[in-house]
Design an enzyme around this catalytic site. Sequence first.
Site, PDB file in Angstrom:
ATOM      1  N   HIS A  52      20.023   3.028  -2.994  1.00 42.47           N
ATOM      2  CA  HIS A  52      18.782   3.794  -2.932  1.00 42.47           C
ATOM      3  C   HIS A  52      17.628   3.145  -3.667  1.00 42.47           C
ATOM      4  O   HIS A  52      16.498   3.171  -3.203  1.00 42.47           O
ATOM      5  CB  HIS A  52      19.067   5.174  -3.540  1.00 42.47           C
TER       6      HIS A  52
ATOM      7  N   ARG B 200      22.354  10.323 -11.754  1.00 45.17           N
ATOM      8  CA  ARG B 200      22.815   9.862 -10.438  1.00 45.17           C
ATOM      9  C   ARG B 200      24.018   8.929 -10.496  1.00 45.17           C
ATOM     10  O   ARG B 200      24.931   9.027  -9.669  1.00 45.17           O
ATOM     11  CB  ARG B 200      21.673   9.159  -9.708  1.00 45.17           C
TER      12      ARG B 200
ATOM     13  N   GLU C   9      18.081  14.992  -4.166  1.00 40.77           N
ATOM     14  CA  GLU C   9      18.745  15.661  -5.279  1.00 40.77           C
ATOM     15  C   GLU C   9      18.170  17.060  -5.485  1.00 40.77           C
ATOM     16  O   GLU C   9      18.796  17.930  -6.080  1.00 40.77           O
ATOM     17  CB  GLU C   9      18.468  14.809  -6.529  1.00 40.77           C
TER      18      GLU C   9
ATOM     19  N   SER D  66      10.704   7.882 -10.217  1.00 43.64           N
ATOM     20  CA  SER D  66      10.172   6.771  -9.418  1.00 43.64           C
ATOM     21  C   SER D  66       8.747   7.064  -8.973  1.00 43.64           C
ATOM     22  O   SER D  66       7.863   6.222  -9.096  1.00 43.64           O
ATOM     23  CB  SER D  66      11.059   6.465  -8.222  1.00 43.64           C
ATOM     24  N   LEU D  67       8.503   8.267  -8.459  1.00 49.82           N
ATOM     25  CA  LEU D  67       7.132   8.592  -8.052  1.00 49.82           C
ATOM     26  C   LEU D  67       6.215   8.562  -9.269  1.00 49.82           C
ATOM     27  O   LEU D  67       5.060   8.144  -9.181  1.00 49.82           O
ATOM     28  CB  LEU D  67       7.073   9.961  -7.360  1.00 49.82           C
TER      29      LEU D  67
ATOM     30  N   GLN E 254      20.680   1.584  -7.989  1.00 52.04           N
ATOM     31  CA  GLN E 254      21.076   2.981  -7.949  1.00 52.04           C
ATOM     32  C   GLN E 254      21.686   3.338  -6.598  1.00 52.04           C
ATOM     33  O   GLN E 254      21.077   3.104  -5.560  1.00 52.04           O
ATOM     34  CB  GLN E 254      19.863   3.864  -8.184  1.00 52.04           C
TER      35      GLN E 254
ATOM     36  N   ALA F  18       0.836  -1.203   0.000  1.00 44.94           N
ATOM     37  CA  ALA F  18       0.000   0.000   0.000  1.00 44.94           C
ATOM     38  C   ALA F  18       0.869   1.250   0.000  1.00 44.94           C
ATOM     39  O   ALA F  18       0.610   2.219   0.710  1.00 44.94           O
ATOM     40  CB  ALA F  18      -0.942  -0.013   1.194  1.00 44.94           C
ATOM     41  N   GLY F  19       1.936   1.223  -0.810  1.00 46.28           N
ATOM     42  CA  GLY F  19       2.689   2.445  -1.082  1.00 46.28           C
ATOM     43  C   GLY F  19       2.027   3.135  -2.274  1.00 46.28           C
ATOM     44  O   GLY F  19       0.866   2.869  -2.603  1.00 46.28           O
ATOM     45  N   GLY F  20       2.790   3.984  -2.941  1.00 41.57           N
ATOM     46  CA  GLY F  20       2.230   4.756  -4.050  1.00 41.57           C
ATOM     47  C   GLY F  20       1.578   3.894  -5.119  1.00 41.57           C
ATOM     48  O   GLY F  20       0.448   4.155  -5.541  1.00 41.57           O
ATOM     49  N   ALA F  21       2.264   2.846  -5.564  1.00 42.79           N
ATOM     50  CA  ALA F  21       1.734   2.025  -6.666  1.00 42.79           C
ATOM     51  C   ALA F  21       0.500   1.242  -6.221  1.00 42.79           C
ATOM     52  O   ALA F  21      -0.507   1.194  -6.931  1.00 42.79           O
ATOM     53  CB  ALA F  21       2.814   1.068  -7.176  1.00 42.79           C
TER      54      ALA F  21
ATOM     55  N   GLU G 294       8.333  -0.061  -7.685  1.00 44.75           N
ATOM     56  CA  GLU G 294       9.748  -0.451  -7.605  1.00 44.75           C
ATOM     57  C   GLU G 294       9.935  -1.962  -7.721  1.00 44.75           C
ATOM     58  O   GLU G 294      10.965  -2.425  -8.212  1.00 44.75           O
ATOM     59  CB  GLU G 294      10.391   0.069  -6.318  1.00 44.75           C
TER      60      GLU G 294
ATOM     61  N   HIS H 126      22.416   6.429  -4.604  1.00 51.06           N
ATOM     62  CA  HIS H 126      22.083   7.853  -4.602  1.00 51.06           C
ATOM     63  C   HIS H 126      23.324   8.628  -4.161  1.00 51.06           C
ATOM     64  O   HIS H 126      23.965   8.250  -3.185  1.00 51.06           O
ATOM     65  CB  HIS H 126      20.919   8.124  -3.657  1.00 51.06           C
TER      66      HIS H 126
ATOM     67  N   PHE I  24      16.037  18.882 -11.846  1.00 49.71           N
ATOM     68  CA  PHE I  24      16.504  17.641 -11.243  1.00 49.71           C
ATOM     69  C   PHE I  24      17.522  16.987 -12.159  1.00 49.71           C
ATOM     70  O   PHE I  24      17.557  17.268 -13.356  1.00 49.71           O
ATOM     71  CB  PHE I  24      15.313  16.685 -11.021  1.00 49.71           C
TER      72      PHE I  24
ATOM     73  N   ASP J 134       9.886  -8.300  -0.607  1.00 55.61           N
ATOM     74  CA  ASP J 134       8.969  -9.417  -0.382  1.00 55.61           C
ATOM     75  C   ASP J 134       8.340  -9.921  -1.682  1.00 55.61           C
ATOM     76  O   ASP J 134       8.220 -11.122  -1.902  1.00 55.61           O
ATOM     77  CB  ASP J 134       7.884  -9.017   0.624  1.00 55.61           C
TER      78      ASP J 134
ATOM     79  N   LEU K 172      18.539   9.696   3.391  1.00 48.59           N
ATOM     80  CA  LEU K 172      18.548  10.386   2.100  1.00 48.59           C
ATOM     81  C   LEU K 172      18.534  11.911   2.225  1.00 48.59           C
ATOM     82  O   LEU K 172      17.800  12.474   3.014  1.00 48.59           O
ATOM     83  CB  LEU K 172      17.306   9.941   1.311  1.00 48.59           C
TER      84      LEU K 172
ATOM     85  N   ARG L  58      18.013   5.006 -13.116  1.00 46.58           N
ATOM     86  CA  ARG L  58      16.777   5.779 -13.041  1.00 46.58           C
ATOM     87  C   ARG L  58      17.068   7.259 -12.839  1.00 46.58           C
ATOM     88  O   ARG L  58      17.964   7.623 -12.089  1.00 46.58           O
ATOM     89  CB  ARG L  58      15.914   5.278 -11.881  1.00 46.58           C
TER      90      ARG L  58
END
Lengths: 597, 236
Positions: free
Chosen positions: A353, A286, A255, A403-404, A240, A15-18, A387, A242, A119, A221, A252, A398
């Site tokens: 990262h 990066r 950037e 990524s977001l 990557q 239940a992250g962003g994706a 990810e 960072h 960026f 997982d 972190l 990347r």
Amino acid sequence: MSVAKRTFDAVIVGAGGAGLRAALQLAESGMKTAVLTKVFPTRSHTVAAQGGVAASLGNSTEDNWHWHMYDTVKGSDWLGDQDAIEFMCRKANEVVVELEHYGMPFDRTDNGKIYQRPFGGHSQHYGKTPVSRSCAAADRTGHAMLHALYQRNVRANTQFFVEWMALDLIRDAEGNVLGVTALEMETGEVCIFHARATIFATGGAGRIYQSSTNAFINTGDGLGMAARAGIPLEDMEFWQFHPTGVAGAGVLITEGVRGEGGILRNNSGERFMERYAPNLKDLASRDVVSRAMTTEINEGRGCGPDKDYVLLDITHLAPETIMKRLPGIREIAIQFAGVDPIKEPIPVVPTCHYQMGGIPTNYKGQVVVPKDGDPNVAVSGFYAAGECACASVHGANRLGTNSLLDLLVFGKSAGETVVEDNLAGNLPLRPLPADAAEYSLSRIARLESQKNGESVFDVGLEMRRTMQKHAGVFRFDNLLKEGVEAILKVAERSKTTEIHDKSKVWNTARMEALELDNLIEVAKATMVSAEARKESRGAHVRDDAPDTPEYPNGRNDNEWLKHTLWYREGNRLDYKPVNLQPLNEGTEQIALAKRTY
Amino acid sequence: MSKRSVHFKIYRYDPDKDEKPYMQDITVELEASDKKLLDALMRLRGKDDSLSFRRSCREGVCGSDAMNINGKNGLACLTAIDDLPQPVVLRPLPGLPVIRDLIVDMTQFFKQYHSIKPYLINENPPPERERLQSPEDREELNGLYECILCACCSTSCPSFWWNPDKFVGPAGLLAAYRFLADTRDEATSERLDNLEDPYRLFRCHSIMNCVDVCPKGLNPTRAIGKIKDMMVARAV
């Protein structure tokens, strides 16, 4: 042993962003959906993203998706699939604007539009000049995004199973995916989640390395589950590093700090990036910046008593700018580096990262595997995004803020594809095999009964040290060869891990042992894939593949312009072609070229 | 830095085997790299794998590792271990049911958060591009949207302890004001109606425990005051 079973149209793991973006898509469709998550949704690692999300809105500098696509393909060192990259860059404005409509508190320009900052690796006119493409909420973009997505899911009445850890993928004899087994932390009970469609959005596995920006929960997982179920992992040699993790702590530093004007300096105060990337300097890609920093340190130009870090300097910025645009960074620097960046530069080192590789998917979010000569055959019922997936949009490296964007675009796309596949009648609720939960139960039973075994803590430490030493920023043939042997030994030890806590309720020892099983699969995949790739490309740079006229930057397109596939069974490798064809006719292919910044 | 050890007194309770909770005395040797309380706890877990607590980002943005540290709520990952007087007394967040050791059942906390409708409400068809918002209007959200839902504030609030089912609590009310303050949100009166109640909002007596403990430096009391002002303003 009988195991409780729950049945849904779709199960999303993570239940992250994706995962949250996919859940919204399914909520709108009316499909009965369960979202399983190891942690309360807003504790997912998306929360730690800082600098922004890419979209060619052009709010403060001229921009378009073609330039974004070019930058992404070039950033990937041409290993990214151009159909997926085109898809992502074209969808960027749509998904970012949607997020704004959901309530995301983006910073604003004077005319009220979404604020955008420069960026690394993002440019105008195909690499000519930096562009402001990163849509930001101060330096808390991931936090703001994750909360906005969770909040939208509260509105949509999404059904969450919070603090449930998925254990294994369930497949039938034909290889169709039928759901997962999962462990409820509060009770210690295992349950089957039977579904027409299973979407993995389980995030990365940055915890295979000793020095990592990643949260403790980033244990790969989904990758472990996929690998154990016979699904190959793609391009796992590409990790990557960072450029700016806080020296020692690994936390972190975005950037975006360099986007706002921050400069990297060595022990003589020199802005050394001018030598490595004369055009984009501190805002080069990066992998380029991390290697430059490592070279400075290796050649004795590092800072501090041990000359083992470089400095990130923003003392020339106005304190108001720092307070307004980088308030979280200031907090982190004070907390974890003991310096106030308004007055003193921050000690930083390249830090693991992001995982560019993952579960192979197409741009629709379907998991694809080689079958009968076709390298990309969809596995019925199985989808992945974010990810944990490899679409592949990031290829060998990347770009920051992609990524977001990846989470939003492919989370949505995976959700849409499930809905379409279901409407097309391609997702029957297939019968569960009688032994659907046996494998998971046997793994837990093994842990319960293990005597005189290995400590989870010690084996984990050995794995992280091995990865750090043998598969770091620069790679060496002999170290990789030794690394393969070393990691296989660690993997052997992990088969006899022992926990002392045998209780049912919220047993974190058991959870960490199961997480280690997943990390080990990722570590093996990484080391074996890296040892085999005898070229330098993006984040994978070998000493025996240097920059020559024949092989610019050490890249060998004749032999290695291909995706790696690692199979757990037999620890074997396979390869498949990179898709150099854009999605739509009329979109210009980004032709192979040497990467310079 | 030389080796140093920390003496802990930790609240322990495992419903599988303990009839009642007890305080465990335990000492752990730290490595030089262990800077925060969370580092020490991870070190402790290497010694005793049965000690349970939540943790994830270890940098103060995920909100997992809130606990009561020497009598005050805070995040383990942002608390410098060397600054803590010993023995370091750790208890679960007060006022919520304990599941095990330092892990509390946060159902009631999230129920209150959900009760304020923590999402943007604007039923107008959205424009093709972003809704516009001036930088000044956006600034109103600063100090509100940064909440990480760690529950340090609500579980330090006596009003929440007495009435966790009726009083929204500082975290929920901060979120309520975050949407009231957003120029894009159109549900102001609905939101105020939702809080117009002797308990939901008005149980806050401005004792500011929430402000004192917030690890992100936010000020729920001020946000609550602003909601009260809006209530008054619409009444006259």
